[in-house]
Write an enzyme that holds these catalytic residues in place. Structure first.
Site, PDB file in Angstrom:
ATOM      1  N   CYS A  48       0.786  -1.243   0.000  1.00 26.47           N
ATOM      2  CA  CYS A  48       0.000   0.000   0.000  1.00 26.47           C
ATOM      3  C   CYS A  48       0.815   1.289   0.000  1.00 26.47           C
ATOM      4  CB  CYS A  48      -0.950  -0.006   1.194  1.00 26.47           C
ATOM      5  SG  CYS A  48      -2.210  -1.263   1.018  1.00 26.47           S
TER       6      CYS A  48
HETATM    7  N1  LIG Z   1      -3.545  -5.090   1.615  1.00 25.92           N
HETATM    8  C1  LIG Z   1      -3.802  -4.044   2.361  1.00 25.92           C
HETATM    9  O1  LIG Z   1      -3.264  -3.901   3.467  1.00 25.92           O
HETATM   10  C2  LIG Z   1      -4.777  -2.994   1.910  1.00 25.92           C
HETATM   11  C3  LIG Z   1      -5.270  -2.073   2.844  1.00 25.92           C
HETATM   12  C4  LIG Z   1      -6.170  -1.108   2.420  1.00 25.92           C
HETATM   13  C5  LIG Z   1      -6.533  -1.047   1.074  1.00 25.92           C
HETATM   14  N2  LIG Z   1      -6.009  -1.937   0.180  1.00 25.92           N
HETATM   15  C6  LIG Z   1      -6.461  -1.853  -1.216  1.00 25.92           C
HETATM   16  O2  LIG Z   1      -7.484  -2.819  -1.406  1.00 25.92           O
HETATM   17  C7  LIG Z   1      -7.412  -3.393  -2.727  1.00 25.92           C
HETATM   18  C8  LIG Z   1      -7.224  -4.892  -2.633  1.00 25.92           C
HETATM   19  O3  LIG Z   1      -5.998  -5.145  -1.965  1.00 25.92           O
HETATM   20  P1  LIG Z   1      -5.571  -6.611  -1.535  1.00 25.92           P
HETATM   21  O4  LIG Z   1      -4.272  -6.472  -0.815  1.00 25.92           O
HETATM   22  O5  LIG Z   1      -6.718  -7.268  -0.881  1.00 25.92           O
HETATM   23  O6  LIG Z   1      -5.322  -7.243  -2.990  1.00 25.92           O
HETATM   24  P2  LIG Z   1      -5.075  -8.782  -3.367  1.00 25.92           P
HETATM   25  O7  LIG Z   1      -4.316  -8.754  -4.638  1.00 25.92           O
HETATM   26  O8  LIG Z   1      -4.514  -9.484  -2.163  1.00 25.92           O
HETATM   27  O9  LIG Z   1      -6.528  -9.373  -3.603  1.00 25.92           O
HETATM   28  C9  LIG Z   1      -7.352  -9.070  -4.702  1.00 25.92           C
HETATM   29  C10 LIG Z   1      -8.165 -10.332  -5.009  1.00 25.92           C
HETATM   30  O10 LIG Z   1      -9.192 -10.031  -5.951  1.00 25.92           O
HETATM   31  C11 LIG Z   1      -9.317 -11.144  -6.833  1.00 25.92           C
HETATM   32  N3  LIG Z   1     -10.013 -10.700  -8.058  1.00 25.92           N
HETATM   33  C12 LIG Z   1      -9.547  -9.896  -9.039  1.00 25.92           C
HETATM   34  N4  LIG Z   1     -10.486  -9.690  -9.968  1.00 25.92           N
HETATM   35  C13 LIG Z   1     -11.581 -10.387  -9.585  1.00 25.92           C
HETATM   36  C14 LIG Z   1     -12.888 -10.584 -10.135  1.00 25.92           C
HETATM   37  N5  LIG Z   1     -13.252 -10.002 -11.287  1.00 25.92           N
HETATM   38  N6  LIG Z   1     -13.755 -11.383  -9.466  1.00 25.92           N
HETATM   39  C15 LIG Z   1     -13.394 -11.963  -8.291  1.00 25.92           C
HETATM   40  N7  LIG Z   1     -12.179 -11.835  -7.737  1.00 25.92           N
HETATM   41  C16 LIG Z   1     -11.279 -11.041  -8.365  1.00 25.92           C
HETATM   42  C17 LIG Z   1      -7.895 -11.591  -7.038  1.00 25.92           C
HETATM   43  O11 LIG Z   1      -7.813 -12.908  -7.544  1.00 25.92           O
HETATM   44  C18 LIG Z   1      -7.328 -11.454  -5.619  1.00 25.92           C
HETATM   45  O12 LIG Z   1      -7.505 -12.634  -4.867  1.00 25.92           O
HETATM   46  C19 LIG Z   1      -6.277  -2.650  -3.411  1.00 25.92           C
HETATM   47  O13 LIG Z   1      -6.815  -1.537  -4.074  1.00 25.92           O
HETATM   48  C20 LIG Z   1      -5.415  -2.186  -2.260  1.00 25.92           C
HETATM   49  O14 LIG Z   1      -4.676  -1.041  -2.584  1.00 25.92           O
HETATM   50  C21 LIG Z   1      -5.162  -2.925   0.582  1.00 25.92           C
END
Ligand SMILES: NC(=O)c1ccc[n+]([C@@H]2O[C@H](COP(=O)([O-])OP(=O)(O)OC[C@H]3O[C@@H](n4cnc5c(N)ncnc54)[C@H](O)[C@@H]3O)[C@@H](O)[C@H]2O)c1
Length: 454
Positions: A272
């Protein structure tokens, strides 16, 4: 089903599991079938304290179902988009996954008269919810979009969801904001209602502030490194004791969590902070506003691993052929997330310098670092074994397990040289010519009052 969550990464899975444990019926959709199967069997695909128990309970009680077909979201009232928004080549956030999910969802929801909200929970820059996701969903009079950014920190994601400082809901239609806010009602926390772009900018700002505080501390650390007798930790401690940063309440000094970001180290990483900082820099440029403070924070951070490896080289008289143990591979303690980790970058730089590198991290598996193993890094599952033949060790995370290191590091031969990249260790426990820490002049004891600790 009340709630649909699309994407079961850190954010989606924690959101889905936590909403289920608050009593909502949740369908979580994950496109990656392997990941979906794992979750369905009660195993989270990443380490997060408390998540596994809540996941298994939610599955057993039937409050959480894991699907892989977006068509099933037709049952949902509030649909959270939690897919990844990775960094694009120009620094902006790539919204391709978000747009693809929104398009699919638009096809599913089209023509259905039921009122629903599609919520962007992924991190995005201002305008994305209304100008990108809204149009991708297509014209749905009964569908409203909202932005509801996630502020969780990896390593305490469940607690952060359950006890948020605030819930931010950005939307244009009050019925839609109400539907989202109602889901959080059991948490009994303030819900801030605002415009979608304000919610989006608040999320980017939050991470840009944390990143800037870390780089600010590392900037001061760099200055301190030039001044004999000065240790940046002493300097920052003086700053921390300003009552505006550490308020005194009922005679007791409170040390707010934000102060952990006013600390020197090997730089920020994770999925992030680096990405969101770059995205805000790029967004600022797109609206014609130079963002020199943010650019400085990024440049300072990008160079921090190189500085540590250079310090390791000076301490050891050259890294070529040296046995170096890196303690910590994840971007911080308490997580197995390797994304943008300074520890990984440090390993790469050490390998490039010709060092023979062994790494130890209590939460990171050998499989997760296979590409580095192919390049020669050894991974050890035992801290003592990892250190036994080391010429030098570099600490890159604040893992509690590393705290007592001075005991194991000071053998009869003095033990390995130490580079403390996180300011975990007490410098007074080490010989001056065998120890270097971020923000500390190599001859730091000189010029200090006798008997005072650093
Ligand atoms: N990881 C963190 O600490 C955190 C904290 C706050 C915000 N965010 C934000 O949240 C968002 C997600 O982050 P994350 O770390 O969970 O990402 P991630 O990559 O761990 O997870 C995303 C998931 O979505 C799935 N996906 C993608 N397209 C899809 C679809 N069409 N249908 C179903 N599933 C689908 C992927 O396979 C993956 O498992 C990002 O924008 C990130 O910046 C992350």
């Amino acid at each position: 089903v009340d709630v649909v969550v699309i994407g079961c990464g850190y954010v989606g899975l924690v959101t889905g599991v936590c909403f289920a444990s608050l009593g909502h019926d949740v369908l979580a959709i994950e496109i990656d079938e392997k990941r979906a199967d794992l979750i369905r069997s009660g195993i989270p695909p990443f380490h997060e304290p408390g998540l596994e128990e809540l996941l298994q309970k939610a599955l057993a009680e039937g409050r959480l179902r894991i699907g892989n077909d977006i068509n099933d979201s037709l049952h949902g009232d509030v649909i959270f988009l939690c897919v990844q928004t990775p960094q694009g080549s120009d620094g902006s956030l790539n919204t391709d996954f978000l747009v693809a999910a929104a398009r699919q969802l638009g096809d599913v929801l089209r023509g259905d008269p039921r009122r629903r909200v599609v919520v962007v929970r992924s991190t995005v820059t201002p305008g994305t919810t209304e100008d990108v996701v809204g149009p991708a969903l297509g014209d749905g009079g009964s569908v409203a979009v909202c932005a509801n950014p996630e502020f969780l920190r990896e390593g305490s994601a469940v607690a952060d969801f359950m006890e948020p400082d605030r819930v931010v809901v950005g939307g244009r239609r009050s019925w839609a904001i109400d539907m989202v806010a109602d889901l959080y009602a059991p948490l009994n926390v303030p819900v801030i209602r605002t415009a979608p772009s304000a919610a989006e900018l608040a999320k980017c700002t939050s991470n840009a502030l944390l990143a800037t505080l870390i780089s600010f501390s590392n900037q001061i650390a760099r200055i301190a490194e030039h001044v004999p007798g000065v240790d940046v930790e002493d300097v920052l401690d003086i700053i921390h004791r300003d009552r505006r940063l550490s308020p005194v309440v009922d005679g007791e000094t409170i040390s707010p969590g934000i102060l952990t970001y006013l600390k020197s180290g090997c730089g920020f990483g994770g999925s992030c902070l680096p990405k969101d900082l770059s995205a805000l820099i790029r967004y600022a440029a797109s609206v014609g506003e130079p963002a020199s403070i943010l650019e400085g924070a990024k440049a300072t951070n990008d160079a921090q691993p190189e500085r540590l490896v250079a310090a390791a080289g000076r301490l050891s008289g050259g890294l070529q052929g040296k046995a170096v143990t890196v303690l910590g591979l994840a971007f911080k303690a308490g997580t197995d997330d390797l994304r943008e980790s300074p520890g990984i970058r440090i390993v790469e730089l050490l390998l490039a310098e010709g060092a023979s590198v062994t790494a130890y991290d209590p939460l990171v598996s050998a499989a997760a670092v296979a590409p580095l193993s192919e390049r020669g890094m050894k991974i050890s599952s035992d801290l003592r074994a990892a250190l036994s033949d080391a010429d030098l060790c570099v600490v890159t995370t604040l893992d509690a397990e590393f705290e007592g290191l001075h005991e194991s590091l000071s053998g009869a031969d003095g033990g390995p040289l130490v580079v403390d990249g996180r300011r975990l260790l007490d410098p007074d426990r080490f010989d001056e010519d065998r120890f270097v820490a971020v923000g500390r002049h190599p001859r730091s004891s000189a010029g200090r009052p006798a008997g005072e600790r650093g």
